[in-house]
Design a protein around this motif. Structure first.
Motif, PDB file in Angstrom:
ATOM      1  N   PRO A  22       6.973 -17.218  -1.811  1.00 35.96           N
ATOM      2  CA  PRO A  22       5.609 -16.441  -1.669  1.00 35.96           C
ATOM      3  C   PRO A  22       5.761 -15.425  -0.586  1.00 35.96           C
ATOM      4  CG  PRO A  22       5.327 -18.985  -1.614  1.00 35.96           C
ATOM      5  CD  PRO A  22       7.024 -18.640  -1.746  1.00 35.96           C
ATOM      6  N   GLU A  23       5.050 -14.346  -0.830  1.00 42.04           N
ATOM      7  CA  GLU A  23       4.991 -13.127  -0.019  1.00 42.04           C
ATOM      8  C   GLU A  23       3.896 -12.577   0.178  1.00 42.04           C
ATOM      9  OE1 GLU A  23       5.549 -10.521   2.535  1.00 42.04           O
ATOM     10  OE2 GLU A  23       7.518 -11.361   2.160  1.00 42.04           O
ATOM     11  N   PRO A  24       3.038 -12.903   1.156  1.00 39.87           N
ATOM     12  CA  PRO A  24       1.558 -12.323   1.319  1.00 39.87           C
ATOM     13  C   PRO A  24       1.600 -10.627   0.979  1.00 39.87           C
ATOM     14  CG  PRO A  24       2.156 -13.830   3.170  1.00 39.87           C
ATOM     15  CD  PRO A  24       3.567 -13.684   2.605  1.00 39.87           C
ATOM     16  N   LEU A  25       2.598  -9.899   1.532  1.00 39.69           N
ATOM     17  CA  LEU A  25       2.410  -8.590   1.436  1.00 39.69           C
ATOM     18  C   LEU A  25       2.520  -8.113  -0.124  1.00 39.69           C
ATOM     19  CD1 LEU A  25       2.085  -5.784   2.525  1.00 39.69           C
ATOM     20  CD2 LEU A  25       4.666  -5.738   2.756  1.00 39.69           C
ATOM     21  N   LEU A  26       3.400  -9.056  -1.015  1.00 39.02           N
ATOM     22  CA  LEU A  26       3.338  -8.618  -2.429  1.00 39.02           C
ATOM     23  C   LEU A  26       1.828  -9.008  -3.142  1.00 39.02           C
ATOM     24  CD1 LEU A  26       6.920 -10.120  -3.368  1.00 39.02           C
ATOM     25  CD2 LEU A  26       6.040  -7.819  -2.908  1.00 39.02           C
ATOM     26  N   ASP A  27       1.483 -10.083  -2.553  1.00 43.56           N
ATOM     27  CA  ASP A  27      -0.083 -10.469  -3.058  1.00 43.56           C
ATOM     28  C   ASP A  27      -1.124  -9.285  -2.773  1.00 43.56           C
ATOM     29  OD1 ASP A  27       1.009 -12.896  -4.107  1.00 43.56           O
ATOM     30  OD2 ASP A  27       0.288 -13.732  -2.368  1.00 43.56           O
ATOM     31  N   ALA A  28      -0.742  -8.537  -1.491  1.00 44.35           N
ATOM     32  CA  ALA A  28      -1.667  -7.704  -1.217  1.00 44.35           C
ATOM     33  C   ALA A  28      -1.349  -6.343  -1.950  1.00 44.35           C
ATOM     34  CB  ALA A  28      -1.622  -7.240   0.280  1.00 44.35           C
ATOM     35  N   VAL A  73      -0.239   1.745  -4.659  1.00 43.56           N
ATOM     36  CA  VAL A  73      -1.086   1.604  -3.509  1.00 43.56           C
ATOM     37  C   VAL A  73      -0.605   2.371  -2.364  1.00 43.56           C
ATOM     38  CG1 VAL A  73      -0.056  -0.639  -2.886  1.00 43.56           C
ATOM     39  CG2 VAL A  73      -2.595  -0.063  -2.126  1.00 43.56           C
ATOM     40  N   SER A  74      -1.642   2.961  -1.692  1.00 46.82           N
ATOM     41  CA  SER A  74      -1.037   3.726  -0.223  1.00 46.82           C
ATOM     42  C   SER A  74      -0.808   2.928   0.679  1.00 46.82           C
ATOM     43  CB  SER A  74      -2.339   4.856   0.112  1.00 46.82           C
ATOM     44  OG  SER A  74      -3.316   4.367   0.495  1.00 46.82           O
ATOM     45  N   LEU A  75      -0.094   3.251   1.897  1.00 47.05           N
ATOM     46  CA  LEU A  75      -0.008   2.429   3.056  1.00 47.05           C
ATOM     47  C   LEU A  75      -1.423   2.278   3.531  1.00 47.05           C
ATOM     48  CD1 LEU A  75       2.148   1.482   4.979  1.00 47.05           C
ATOM     49  CD2 LEU A  75       2.330   3.592   6.353  1.00 47.05           C
ATOM     50  N   GLU A  76      -2.277   3.350   3.793  1.00 46.67           N
ATOM     51  CA  GLU A  76      -3.458   3.167   4.338  1.00 46.67           C
ATOM     52  C   GLU A  76      -4.290   2.247   3.819  1.00 46.67           C
ATOM     53  OE1 GLU A  76      -2.234   6.055   3.334  1.00 46.67           O
ATOM     54  OE2 GLU A  76      -1.827   6.990   5.059  1.00 46.67           O
ATOM     55  N   ALA A  77      -4.023   2.071   2.354  1.00 47.01           N
ATOM     56  CA  ALA A  77      -5.001   0.879   1.570  1.00 47.01           C
ATOM     57  C   ALA A  77      -4.331  -0.449   2.197  1.00 47.01           C
ATOM     58  CB  ALA A  77      -5.002   1.147   0.213  1.00 47.01           C
ATOM     59  N   LEU A  78      -2.949  -0.552   2.351  1.00 47.56           N
ATOM     60  CA  LEU A  78      -2.227  -1.838   2.552  1.00 47.56           C
ATOM     61  C   LEU A  78      -2.801  -2.143   4.049  1.00 47.56           C
ATOM     62  CD1 LEU A  78       1.422  -1.357   1.210  1.00 47.56           C
ATOM     63  CD2 LEU A  78      -0.550  -2.965   0.529  1.00 47.56           C
ATOM     64  N   GLN A 109       3.797   8.943  -1.158  1.00 41.95           N
ATOM     65  CA  GLN A 109       3.425   8.003  -0.127  1.00 41.95           C
ATOM     66  C   GLN A 109       3.095   6.633  -0.653  1.00 41.95           C
ATOM     67  OE1 GLN A 109       5.414   7.682   2.941  1.00 41.95           O
ATOM     68  NE2 GLN A 109       6.327   9.623   1.968  1.00 41.95           N
ATOM     69  N   LEU A 110       3.082   6.338  -2.228  1.00 42.06           N
ATOM     70  CA  LEU A 110       2.704   5.133  -2.514  1.00 42.06           C
ATOM     71  C   LEU A 110       3.610   3.983  -2.769  1.00 42.06           C
ATOM     72  CD1 LEU A 110       0.683   6.759  -5.631  1.00 42.06           C
ATOM     73  CD2 LEU A 110      -0.217   6.058  -3.244  1.00 42.06           C
ATOM     74  N   PHE A 111       3.330   2.833  -2.796  1.00 41.22           N
ATOM     75  CA  PHE A 111       4.119   1.947  -3.264  1.00 41.22           C
ATOM     76  C   PHE A 111       3.741   0.873  -4.292  1.00 41.22           C
ATOM     77  CE2 PHE A 111       4.299   2.878   1.306  1.00 41.22           C
ATOM     78  CZ  PHE A 111       5.584   2.851   1.638  1.00 41.22           C
ATOM     79  N   GLN A 112       4.731   0.403  -4.987  1.00 40.42           N
ATOM     80  CA  GLN A 112       4.301  -0.417  -6.118  1.00 40.42           C
ATOM     81  C   GLN A 112       5.331  -1.919  -6.362  1.00 40.42           C
ATOM     82  OE1 GLN A 112       5.152   1.086 -10.014  1.00 40.42           O
ATOM     83  NE2 GLN A 112       3.205   0.003 -10.985  1.00 40.42           N
ATOM     84  N   ARG A 113       4.629  -2.965  -6.409  1.00 37.91           N
ATOM     85  CA  ARG A 113       5.295  -4.194  -6.606  1.00 37.91           C
ATOM     86  C   ARG A 113       5.916  -4.165  -8.081  1.00 37.91           C
ATOM     87  NH1 ARG A 113       2.441 -10.235  -6.404  1.00 37.91           N
ATOM     88  NH2 ARG A 113       4.352 -11.387  -6.967  1.00 37.91           N
ATOM     89  N   ILE A 114       7.301  -4.608  -7.931  1.00 38.54           N
ATOM     90  CA  ILE A 114       8.127  -4.629  -8.912  1.00 38.54           C
ATOM     91  C   ILE A 114       8.130  -6.214  -9.551  1.00 38.54           C
ATOM     92  CG2 ILE A 114      10.432  -4.543 -10.003  1.00 38.54           C
ATOM     93  CD1 ILE A 114      10.982  -2.163  -8.226  1.00 38.54           C
ATOM     94  N   ALA A 115       7.588  -6.331 -10.878  1.00 35.73           N
ATOM     95  CA  ALA A 115       7.539  -7.739 -11.383  1.00 35.73           C
ATOM     96  C   ALA A 115       8.955  -8.144 -11.871  1.00 35.73           C
ATOM     97  CB  ALA A 115       6.791  -7.675 -12.706  1.00 35.73           C
ATOM     98  N   ALA A 116       9.172  -9.363 -11.608  1.00 39.85           N
ATOM     99  CA  ALA A 116      10.406  -9.870 -12.004  1.00 39.85           C
ATOM    100  C   ALA A 116      10.875  -9.953 -13.591  1.00 39.85           C
ATOM    101  CB  ALA A 116      10.509 -11.687 -11.622  1.00 39.85           C
ATOM    102  N   GLY A 117      12.138  -9.324 -13.884  1.00 38.18           N
ATOM    103  CA  GLY A 117      12.213  -9.312 -15.214  1.00 38.18           C
ATOM    104  C   GLY A 117      12.063 -10.235 -16.019  1.00 38.18           C
TER     105      GLY A 117
END
Length: 364
Positions: free
Chosen positions: A309-315, A321-326, A356-364
């Motif tokens: 579990p990783e709270p930041l990934l859930d966010a 998503v931008s850093l400001e949104a996070l 300056q955007l970030f994206q979670r990578i789904a597990a393969g």
């Protein structure tokens, strides 16, 4: 193929002014390239008009060199090499059902894959990291299920699909837009070598053909024609992948698309396809069940320690998503977020995108 037969095919297909349409008409009228060439100009004129009929009367100056280089190519190298024409047992029956089937194919590698149950995966040359991972994962799982993955050896989604497909027994077919003695793009030289050893490279263009822009759209009809269905992973509205999808639809094949962020230009082509009737898919199992009712994709591997579990990934979610949104979502400081995002990026769980955007990578 005998030397004289090969020479006749190359003369028919590579004589200036004799295009694919005229060559097909001549074959239908006379039965073989040799007979079409041996016929009188007047007889040919009745079939294709004066220009192509007269052009075939004289052997092109470059023909002898092309024949010699093709004969040498067929006899060289450690991987099997073939020239496959209409009527050849190796010619894929699936291509006979498209509007403009290639009259001759050059094949390097496992030519039996031309007869395999195939599925195409195409998409953007400039995908997001998640798109690249999705293409590789879909291809690997479908190949493990026995489907041969067809794509175009382009940068981005195509390359990831070929790479993933080589992980399974289905392997892969790369349909290229140059002669088989060329590799384009050069960055895929090693990938092309692996495909020649474990899969199959295919082209309708003669040896020596350089990467000409006008040759790539026509090769898409072969990609679509070989496959039972086509998956578009990421594509802009102007993407050539949409041409492949349209050709697949025209050939009566299923089209599938992976949805993405409504804010991403790379998702708009897929969303357009879905709105036009393409099947929305989220996993290889969705495709397998559509192609083979009741079939299931291979089970996912056990979760790795990095799946904790990783709270930041859930966010983050799965959209850019931008850093400001996070900062707004988590209440963390920008510096704390940057530190943890870098750690997740190094673990391969987050991708840093342009802008300056970030994206979670789904597990393969």
């Amino acid at each position: 193929m005998e030397h004289d037969e090969l020479a006749a095919w190359l003369r028919l297909l590579e004589t200036p002014q004799v295009g694919r349409v005229s060559a097909r008409r001549l074959l239908a009228a006379f039965g073989s390239p040799q007979a079409a060439i041996a016929a009188s100009t007047a007889a040919r004129r009745e079939v294709v008009g004066s220009g192509p009929a007269a052009a075939l009367a004289d052997e092109p100056e470059t023909l002898a060199a092309l024949i010699a280089s093709t004969v040498d190519w067929l006899a060289s190298g450690s991987e099997p090499r073939h020239v496959v024409t209409l009527g050849d047992p190796l010619y894929p029956a699936t291509l006979l059902n498209i509007e403009d089937p290639p009259l001759l194919l050059y094949a390097l590698g496992r030519a039996e894959l031309l007869q395999a149950s195939s599925f195409a995966i195409v998409g953007s040359r400039n995908p997001t990291p998640q798109g690249t991972d999705n293409a590789r994962a879909f291809a690997a799982n479908l190949s493990r299920a026995g489907l041969t993955i067809v794509s175009g050896l382009a940068l981005g989604i195509d390359g990831a699909a070929h790479d993933g497909a080589l992980q399974g027994p289905g392997s892969t077919v790369a349909v290229i837009g140059t002669g088989l003695d060329r590799v384009y793009p050069k960055r895929h030289l090693d990938l092309a070598r692996r495909i020649a050893q474990q899969g199959l490279l295919v082209s309708e263009y003669p040896l020596g053909t350089p990467p000409l822009p006008e040759n790539f759209p026509p090769r898409n009809r072969i990609i679509a024609g070989l496959a039972r269905g086509t998956l578009v992973v990421e594509a802009t509205l102007q993407s050539g992948s949409l041409i492949t999808a349209r050709l697949a639809t025209e050939a009566g094949r299923d089209v599938f698309a992976v949805p993405g962020s409504i804010h991403s230009p790379q998702s708009r082509g897929c969303h357009a396809l879905i709105s036009q009737g393409a099947k929305l898919v989220e996993s290889a199992q969705d495709i397998l069940e559509e192609l083979q009712p009741g079939a299931a994709a291979p089970a996912s591997p056990p979760a790795e320690a990095s799946d904790r579990p990783e709270p930041l990934l859930d966010a983050l979610g799965y959209e850019p998503v931008s850093l400001e949104a996070l900062v707004a979502r988590t209440g963390w400081s920008a510096s704390a977020l940057n530190t943890r995002l870098l750690e997740l990026e190094l673990e391969g769980r987050v991708a840093r995108l342009p802008g300056q955007l970030f994206q979670r990578i789904a597990a393969g």
